[in-house]
Scaffold this motif. Structure first.
Motif, PDB file in Angstrom:
ATOM      1  N   GLU A  47      12.901   7.150  15.417  1.00 37.06           N
ATOM      2  CA  GLU A  47      13.102   6.245  16.550  1.00 37.06           C
ATOM      3  C   GLU A  47      12.091   5.097  16.557  1.00 37.06           C
ATOM      4  O   GLU A  47      12.447   3.955  16.821  1.00 37.06           O
ATOM      5  N   TRP A  58       6.368  25.190  10.606  1.00 36.95           N
ATOM      6  CA  TRP A  58       6.807  23.864  11.056  1.00 36.95           C
ATOM      7  C   TRP A  58       6.058  23.437  12.314  1.00 36.95           C
ATOM      8  O   TRP A  58       5.571  22.306  12.404  1.00 36.95           O
ATOM      9  N   GLU A  59       5.937  24.337  13.294  1.00 42.52           N
ATOM     10  CA  GLU A  59       5.239  24.015  14.537  1.00 42.52           C
ATOM     11  C   GLU A  59       3.774  23.678  14.273  1.00 42.52           C
ATOM     12  O   GLU A  59       3.235  22.707  14.828  1.00 42.52           O
ATOM     13  N   ILE A 107      12.423  14.475  10.146  1.00 46.58           N
ATOM     14  CA  ILE A 107      12.754  13.486  11.180  1.00 46.58           C
ATOM     15  C   ILE A 107      12.354  13.990  12.567  1.00 46.58           C
ATOM     16  O   ILE A 107      11.725  13.269  13.357  1.00 46.58           O
ATOM     17  N   LYS A 108      12.694  15.234  12.862  1.00 45.84           N
ATOM     18  CA  LYS A 108      12.370  15.820  14.165  1.00 45.84           C
ATOM     19  C   LYS A 108      10.857  15.864  14.368  1.00 45.84           C
ATOM     20  O   LYS A 108      10.351  15.535  15.453  1.00 45.84           O
ATOM     21  N   ALA A 109      10.128  16.229  13.307  1.00 49.05           N
ATOM     22  CA  ALA A 109       8.664  16.317  13.389  1.00 49.05           C
ATOM     23  C   ALA A 109       8.048  14.954  13.647  1.00 49.05           C
ATOM     24  O   ALA A 109       7.167  14.804  14.515  1.00 49.05           O
ATOM     25  N   THR A 113      16.171  16.716   8.051  1.00 50.64           N
ATOM     26  CA  THR A 113      16.346  16.810   9.501  1.00 50.64           C
ATOM     27  C   THR A 113      15.070  17.287  10.175  1.00 50.64           C
ATOM     28  O   THR A 113      14.669  16.771  11.232  1.00 50.64           O
ATOM     29  N   ARG A 114      14.397  18.259   9.564  1.00 49.10           N
ATOM     30  CA  ARG A 114      13.165  18.788  10.144  1.00 49.10           C
ATOM     31  C   ARG A 114      12.029  17.760  10.065  1.00 49.10           C
ATOM     32  O   ARG A 114      11.221  17.661  10.993  1.00 49.10           O
ATOM     33  N   ASN A 158       9.503  12.196  14.854  1.00 51.44           N
ATOM     34  CA  ASN A 158       9.890  11.672  16.174  1.00 51.44           C
ATOM     35  C   ASN A 158       9.057  12.302  17.289  1.00 51.44           C
ATOM     36  O   ASN A 158       8.615  11.620  18.218  1.00 51.44           O
ATOM     37  N   ARG A 159       8.837  13.597  17.202  1.00 57.36           N
ATOM     38  CA  ARG A 159       8.062  14.279  18.236  1.00 57.36           C
ATOM     39  C   ARG A 159       6.612  13.791  18.260  1.00 57.36           C
ATOM     40  O   ARG A 159       6.054  13.536  19.334  1.00 57.36           O
ATOM     41  N   ASN A 205       9.743  28.501  11.279  1.00 57.65           N
ATOM     42  CA  ASN A 205       9.393  27.880  12.559  1.00 57.65           C
ATOM     43  C   ASN A 205       7.896  27.838  12.817  1.00 57.65           C
ATOM     44  O   ASN A 205       7.372  26.833  13.316  1.00 57.65           O
TER      45      ASN A 205
END
Length: 281
Positions: A168, A83-84, A125-127, A122-123, A129-130, A80
């Protein structure tokens, strides 16, 4: 056929605008750079003067700049904290590109560290998108294909497609195609037939229109080796004949070409730019 647009990765030592001078001195049409120290998490904020000088030199020279994400970020990391910090770095780089007038930011997709390719995707994609949700400029993020090394994300066109499908604002996503990485991952580039087959797969999976920048690198590893080791143009396993096919192909020839090749006693950056132009003629 119009002359190819080719260049190399250049240093920002001293100040960002000196990268433009170095690119011009090397004979570049396009150049790639890190907008900050690529080996650390910390970085100096851009001043208005930094941005103005850089933009002015780009305007004067007519060169096309491309930014590359630093080495430490890992958008696929299951850790985490890493990643952050990676997401924050991506956000900062998108902002820096916008302020500097750089249209493209190239990013590796990272390594899942044994946690599984699905979790890694998945991570990523999340990164993405954010960061794109928090970005108010038009900088395009280019996803770079990887060489198929252990735990890597993005070595196949299908894996990259699965990431794009989850993003997105996919209109802000393009592809940076690395010849060394593709060849190491098992995509044949040395023959006309192999090149057509590879581009057919790419078009069917990702769409040729997403290709924005090409990393033109020969390779020290054979086909499907998974080895991410760049070599001088024509001196590796792809070879001069392979690059003739690549550089004369109507898909690749009009795109910005960036060499990330060694500098040693065999050849320097000018030499690799010259070899690309020679093989493209």
């Amino acid at each position: 056929m119009a002359p190819v647009k080719v260049g190399v990765h250049v240093s920002i030592a001293g100040s960002l605008d000196l990268a433009v001078d170095r690119a011009k001195d090397a004979g570049c049409d396009v150049f790639q750079m890190f907008s900050r120290n690529p080996r650390g998490w910390g970085f100096k904020p851009l001043s208005e003067n930094d941005c103005a000088l850089f933009r002015q030199k780009i305007k004067t020279t007519g060169l096309l700049p491309v930014d590359h994400m630093p080495y430490l970020p890992n958008l696929a990391s299951p850790k985490n904290e890493i990643w952050e910090k990676s997401v924050q770095t991506l956000q900062a780089e998108l902002d820096r590109c916008g302020r500097l007038g750089i249209p493209y930011l190239v990013t590796h997709l990272g390594h899942h560290l044994g946690d599984g390719i699905a979790g890694g995707r998945t991570r990523v994609i999340k990164a993405v998108n954010r960061t794109l949700a928090g970005s108010d400029n038009a900088v395009m993020l280019l996803l770079e294909n990887t060489a198929g090394e252990k735990n890597s994300v993005g070595s196949s066109f299908e894996h990259i497609r699965a990431i794009i499908d989850g993003i997105e604002k996919s209109d802000r996503i393009g592809i940076c195609f690395d010849t060394c990485h593709a060849f190491a991952a098992g995509y044949e580039l040395r023959t006309k037939e192999g090149l057509e087959a590879t581009l057919g797969q790419l078009d069917g999976t990702l769409g040729i229109g997403r290709l924005k920048v090409i990393h033109v690198n020969d390779t020290k590893g054979d086909l499907g080796s998974g080895l991410d080791r760049h070599e001088h143009i024509g001196m590796g396993f792809i070879g001069e004949e392979g690059f003739r096919h690549i550089l004369h192909h109507p898909v690749f020839a009009p795109l910005p070409l960036v060499c990330e090749t060694p500098v040693d006693d065999r050849r320097d950056d000018r030499g690799n730019i010259g070899k690309v132009r020679e093989l493209a003629a």
